[in-house]
Design a protein around this motif. Structure first.
Motif, PDB file in Angstrom:
ATOM      1  N   GLU A  13      35.300  37.345  15.358  1.00 42.07           N
ATOM      2  CA  GLU A  13      35.703  37.410  14.088  1.00 42.07           C
ATOM      3  C   GLU A  13      37.069  36.813  13.740  1.00 42.07           C
ATOM      4  N   ARG A  14      37.969  37.073  14.419  1.00 46.64           N
ATOM      5  CA  ARG A  14      39.157  36.663  14.315  1.00 46.64           C
ATOM      6  C   ARG A  14      39.599  35.189  14.903  1.00 46.64           C
ATOM      7  N   ARG A  15      38.496  34.755  15.654  1.00 40.44           N
ATOM      8  CA  ARG A  15      38.715  33.338  16.331  1.00 40.44           C
ATOM      9  C   ARG A  15      39.790  33.148  17.303  1.00 40.44           C
ATOM     10  N   ILE A  16      39.847  34.482  17.995  1.00 46.92           N
ATOM     11  CA  ILE A  16      40.969  34.290  19.163  1.00 46.92           C
ATOM     12  C   ILE A  16      40.460  33.905  20.519  1.00 46.92           C
ATOM     13  N   LYS A  17      41.017  33.195  21.310  1.00 43.78           N
ATOM     14  CA  LYS A  17      40.526  32.723  22.521  1.00 43.78           C
ATOM     15  C   LYS A  17      40.929  33.892  23.315  1.00 43.78           C
ATOM     16  N   LYS A  18      39.764  34.330  24.438  1.00 43.81           N
ATOM     17  CA  LYS A  18      39.811  35.192  25.387  1.00 43.81           C
ATOM     18  C   LYS A  18      41.368  35.090  26.336  1.00 43.81           C
ATOM     19  N   VAL A  19      41.485  33.948  26.658  1.00 42.17           N
ATOM     20  CA  VAL A  19      42.681  33.613  27.403  1.00 42.17           C
ATOM     21  C   VAL A  19      43.861  34.181  26.752  1.00 42.17           C
ATOM     22  N   ASP A  20      44.088  33.418  25.431  1.00 43.15           N
ATOM     23  CA  ASP A  20      45.312  34.025  24.610  1.00 43.15           C
ATOM     24  C   ASP A  20      45.390  35.458  24.321  1.00 43.15           C
ATOM     25  N   LYS A  24      48.323  38.146  25.480  1.00 38.05           N
ATOM     26  CA  LYS A  24      48.983  39.007  24.280  1.00 38.05           C
ATOM     27  C   LYS A  24      49.052  40.324  24.654  1.00 38.05           C
ATOM     28  N   VAL A  25      47.728  40.879  25.172  1.00 35.64           N
ATOM     29  CA  VAL A  25      47.846  42.189  25.514  1.00 35.64           C
ATOM     30  C   VAL A  25      47.933  42.760  26.851  1.00 35.64           C
ATOM     31  N   ASN A  26      48.503  41.753  27.698  1.00 35.33           N
ATOM     32  CA  ASN A  26      48.842  42.038  29.110  1.00 35.33           C
ATOM     33  C   ASN A  26      47.645  42.670  29.715  1.00 35.33           C
ATOM     34  N   ILE A  27      46.340  42.025  29.937  1.00 34.20           N
ATOM     35  CA  ILE A  27      45.384  42.355  30.921  1.00 34.20           C
ATOM     36  C   ILE A  27      44.848  41.102  31.262  1.00 34.20           C
ATOM     37  N   SER A  28      44.272  41.399  32.456  1.00 35.92           N
ATOM     38  CA  SER A  28      43.687  40.102  33.055  1.00 35.92           C
ATOM     39  C   SER A  28      42.462  39.651  32.554  1.00 35.92           C
ATOM     40  N   ALA A  29      41.988  38.525  32.628  1.00 38.52           N
ATOM     41  CA  ALA A  29      40.761  37.944  32.252  1.00 38.52           C
ATOM     42  C   ALA A  29      39.583  38.635  32.988  1.00 38.52           C
ATOM     43  N   THR A  30      39.790  38.880  34.116  1.00 36.35           N
ATOM     44  CA  THR A  30      38.679  39.669  35.086  1.00 36.35           C
ATOM     45  C   THR A  30      38.446  40.997  34.379  1.00 36.35           C
ATOM     46  N   THR A  31      39.720  41.607  34.194  1.00 39.02           N
ATOM     47  CA  THR A  31      39.356  43.073  33.568  1.00 39.02           C
ATOM     48  C   THR A  31      38.421  43.043  32.285  1.00 39.02           C
ATOM     49  N   LEU A  32      39.008  42.018  31.300  1.00 37.84           N
ATOM     50  CA  LEU A  32      38.442  41.913  30.141  1.00 37.84           C
ATOM     51  C   LEU A  32      36.795  41.478  30.345  1.00 37.84           C
ATOM     52  N   ASN A  33      36.510  40.530  31.251  1.00 42.55           N
ATOM     53  CA  ASN A  33      35.199  40.183  31.460  1.00 42.55           C
ATOM     54  C   ASN A  33      34.334  41.307  32.000  1.00 42.55           C
ATOM     55  N   ARG A  34      35.003  41.916  33.074  1.00 43.53           N
ATOM     56  CA  ARG A  34      34.256  43.125  33.526  1.00 43.53           C
ATOM     57  C   ARG A  34      33.855  44.108  32.498  1.00 43.53           C
ATOM     58  N   THR A  35      34.853  44.390  31.584  1.00 45.77           N
ATOM     59  CA  THR A  35      34.616  45.355  30.596  1.00 45.77           C
ATOM     60  C   THR A  35      33.556  44.979  29.498  1.00 45.77           C
ATOM     61  N   THR A  36      33.764  43.850  28.907  1.00 43.87           N
ATOM     62  CA  THR A  36      33.047  43.153  28.041  1.00 43.87           C
ATOM     63  C   THR A  36      31.599  43.002  28.386  1.00 43.87           C
ATOM     64  N   GLU A  37      31.513  42.270  29.379  1.00 40.98           N
ATOM     65  CA  GLU A  37      30.187  41.526  29.735  1.00 40.98           C
ATOM     66  C   GLU A  37      29.318  42.662  30.816  1.00 40.98           C
ATOM     67  N   LYS A  38      30.099  43.406  31.643  1.00 40.98           N
ATOM     68  CA  LYS A  38      29.225  44.251  32.451  1.00 40.98           C
ATOM     69  C   LYS A  38      29.531  45.737  32.105  1.00 40.98           C
ATOM     70  N   GLY A  39      30.084  45.929  31.252  1.00 39.99           N
ATOM     71  CA  GLY A  39      30.252  47.674  30.411  1.00 39.99           C
ATOM     72  C   GLY A  39      31.150  48.222  31.657  1.00 39.99           C
ATOM     73  N   ALA A  40      31.992  47.755  32.444  1.00 33.66           N
ATOM     74  CA  ALA A  40      33.025  48.470  33.207  1.00 33.66           C
ATOM     75  C   ALA A  40      33.999  49.099  32.533  1.00 33.66           C
ATOM     76  N   GLU A  41      34.154  50.442  32.928  1.00 30.75           N
ATOM     77  CA  GLU A  41      35.290  51.267  32.134  1.00 30.75           C
ATOM     78  C   GLU A  41      36.782  50.500  32.261  1.00 30.75           C
ATOM     79  N   ILE A  42      37.275  50.750  31.230  1.00 31.00           N
ATOM     80  CA  ILE A  42      38.823  50.218  31.023  1.00 31.00           C
ATOM     81  C   ILE A  42      39.533  51.480  30.982  1.00 31.00           C
ATOM     82  N   GLY A  43      40.994  51.332  31.362  1.00 32.77           N
ATOM     83  CA  GLY A  43      41.764  52.364  31.284  1.00 32.77           C
ATOM     84  C   GLY A  43      42.246  52.598  29.787  1.00 32.77           C
ATOM     85  N   CYS A  44      42.759  53.670  29.655  1.00 32.50           N
ATOM     86  CA  CYS A  44      43.083  54.287  28.389  1.00 32.50           C
ATOM     87  C   CYS A  44      44.375  53.454  27.633  1.00 32.50           C
TER      88      CYS A  44
END
Length: 140
Positions: A13-20, A24-44
């Motif tokens: 919606e906001r046209r933000i690249k995952k890398v950027d 900005k939120v100080n998480i790894s791309a691997t963590t983001l992909n595992r969470t968004t693509e595979k449904g892995a849990e993410i820390g609070c």
């Protein structure tokens, strides 16, 4: 239930690249992909940073009835606060929160105790400083 796809929806919606975004939120791309693509849990803490970035409550990422907070104050609506009804508000991060009246009262009492302790500590420090100043004057 956690809805990781909502992160992707917000990114699109906001046209933000995952890398950027990751930078900005100080998480790894691997963590983001595992969470968004595979449904892995993410820390609070990481999820809170994501919510803060998008300026949404953390509940937005869960299967709940999500509603934008009403800008009208609950008290102005004439709700009976003693009945345990909830009150919407905004926390320090700008996110919507809901607290029961009893929780609010407990929080107020806790803050009063902290304030009294802070005032006591200030008085002790001022008293201690005066003693040190008085003793130094005697030495001179």
């Amino acid at each position: 239930m956690f809805k990781p796809q909502r992160i992707n929806e917000l990114l699109e919606e906001r046209r933000i690249k995952k890398v950027d975004f990751c930078e900005k939120v100080n998480i790894s791309a691997t963590t983001l992909n595992r969470t968004t693509e595979k449904g892995a849990e993410i820390g609070c803490i990481k999820l809170e940073r994501i919510a803060d970035f998008f300026q949404v409550p953390m509940d937005y990422f869960f299967e709940r009835d999500y509603k934008q907070p009403d800008s009208t104050n609950t008290i102005e609506k004439g709700m009976d606060l003693s009945s345990g009804n909830t009150i919407n508000g905004i926390n320090g991060n700008g996110n919507a929160i809901t607290m029961s009246y009893n929780d609010q009262q407990r929080e107020i009492e806790h803050l009063k105790v902290l304030l009294k302790e802070k005032e006591r500590m200030i008085q002790l420090l001022l008293h201690q400083q005066n003693i040190v100043l008085d003793n130094s004057e005697l030495i001179d």
